[in-house]
Design an enzyme around this catalytic site. Structure first.
Site, PDB file in Angstrom:
ATOM      1  CB  SER A  36      -0.933   0.023   1.215  1.00 31.30           C
ATOM      2  OG  SER A  36      -0.178  -0.067   2.408  1.00 31.30           O
ATOM      3  CG  ASP A 330      -5.245   4.521   7.222  1.00 39.60           C
ATOM      4  OD1 ASP A 330      -4.059   4.255   7.532  1.00 39.60           O
ATOM      5  OD2 ASP A 330      -5.795   4.038   6.216  1.00 39.60           O
ATOM      6  CG  HIS A 333      -2.015   3.251   4.893  1.00 37.19           C
ATOM      7  ND1 HIS A 333      -3.202   2.647   5.213  1.00 37.19           N
ATOM      8  CD2 HIS A 333      -1.258   2.317   4.268  1.00 37.19           C
ATOM      9  CE1 HIS A 333      -3.182   1.395   4.781  1.00 37.19           C
ATOM     10  NE2 HIS A 333      -2.016   1.162   4.206  1.00 37.19           N
TER      11      HIS A 333
END
Ligand SMILES: *[C@@H]1O[C@H](CO)[C@@H](O)[C@H](O)[C@H]1NC(C)=O
Ligand SMILES: *[C@@H]1O[C@H](CO)[C@@H](O)[C@H](O)[C@H]1NC(C)=O
Length: 355
Positions: A36, A330, A333
């Site tokens: 990610s 978040d 991340h």
């Protein structure tokens, strides 16, 4: 959405993803493999719950559009494109933009939830290492058709390949999967990760890659989710054990890379320190202009302690008005401001290694 704003969205997207290069990039193309931290939307096309193609993801991206990037704005791969002089971002391989001349500047094969261990990608229905590599091989065939064999080969050999896996293997797989922990010590598990890393670099090399930059594991013990789940002392500080596993894995990546460089002639292999920049942000935030290091701007009750409201799915959601002083977007991340800092640190130390 009004017709005009839909049109302008489409226009901006086309501009972002399809505009031809006018500048002079330092390499002919960039290719991204990873999780990610570099995915720019491949997971949008996969049957996975690990997606970021809805607001508030992308809220501070161009035109406030959620593209599947796991941040409020740009991710590492976007800053890499900019740092290397590209004026458009390499498109997600599974997206509609992988067509014609758009593929000449490279492509992005990364998939959130992926890792050096195939079981990590399986857990999240993400693209594994080998699937990302298969996609790259398909890409090469298309590139040969579009650019012709000679130009394709010079793109393939001259390009920079960026690789970023590993943090998810430890945090989201090894530490949450009792089966793995019964079978392997963390030291044995990171040995396997590093062996898979070696195989992957050899495969990329066999496909023609000669410039490879590898982002090492981040300070996983400092991620809000890690602190919430694993801070058994309730100290609310980075989880030392997790960070130590990441550091030990990075040390192994480092020594193994020395051998890879000897083994593979003509290979330019640079390690980018993915650990220290984030560790510095979290432990000395005010030095870098940040104020919040413990909570993500966008938080859910499972992964964070503070929750202030319900969304319509009956889960706790909180969202800060401005993420620019938050290290985390978040629970897993980084915010765009933090990503920007980490990317510039990583590449400033490595750019000389990648001629
Ligand atoms: C790898 O190890 C060498 C010394 O052995 C060190 O100078 C270098 O900073 C390390 N690189 C990374 C990215 O950890
Ligand atoms: C967030 O705050 C920063 C300064 O702290 C400011 O530069 C920026 O424009 C703000 N962003 C938004 C979306 O309001």
């Amino acid at each position: 959405m009004g017709c005009l704003s839909l049109l302008s969205t489409i226009f901006v997207l086309l501009f972002l993803l399809m505009v031809p290069i006018n500048g002079k990039p330092r390499v002919p193309a960039l290719f991204f493999f990873g999780d990610s931290t570099v995915d720019v939307g491949n997971n949008n096309y996969l049957p996975t719950f690990v997606k970021a193609n809805y607001l508030p993801y992308g809220r501070d991206f161009v035109n406030h559009y959620p593209t599947g990037r796991f941040s409020n704005g740009k991710v590492i791969s976007d800053f890499a494109s900019e740092i290397f002089g590209f004026t458009s971002y390499q498109p997600a391989y599974l997206s509609l933009y992988i067509k014609g001349k758009n593929i000449l500047n490279g492509a992005n094969f990364a998939s959130a939830g992926s890792g050096y261990h195939d079981s990590t990608a399986k857990l999240f229905h993400s693209l594994s290492l080998s699937q990302q590599l298969e996609h790259y091989k398909e890409y090469q065939k298309d590139l040969m058709k579009i650019a012709g064999r000679t130009d394709a080969l010079s793109i393939i050999n001259g390009a920079l390949y960026m690789v970023g896996f590993g943090s998810g293997d430890i945090l989201l797989n090894y530490y949450l999967n009792p089966l793995l922990r019964l079978v392997y010590t963390s030291d044995q598990f990171t040995d396997i990760l590093v062996q898979n890393y070696v195989d992957f670099i050899q495969n990329l090399y066999a496909q023609g890659a000669r410039k490879i930059a590898v982002k090492t594991l981040t300070a996983i013990g400092c991620l809000p989710a890690a602190i919430t789940v694993f801070d058994s002392a309730y100290s609310n500080t980075c989880v030392v054990e997790l960070n130590n596993v990441a550091l030990s894995c990075n040390q192994k990546l480092n020594t193994t890379s020395v051998n890879l460089r000897k083994m593979l002639p003509g290979l330019n292999l640079a390690l980018l320190d993915g650990y220290q920049p984030l560790y510095n942000l979290v432990t000395k935030p005010s030095q870098y202009g940040f104020t919040e290091t413990r909570n993500g701007c966008f938080g859910t009750s499972f992964l964070e302690k503070t929750s202030t409201s319900f969304n319509n799915k009956n889960t706790f959601i909180k969202l800060c008005p401005n993420a620019s002083k938050y290290v985390f977007w978040d629970a897993l991340h980084l915010s765009e401001t933090a990503v920007k800092f980490v990317a510039s640190e990583m590449f400033s130390n490595a750019i000389s290694l990648i001629p």
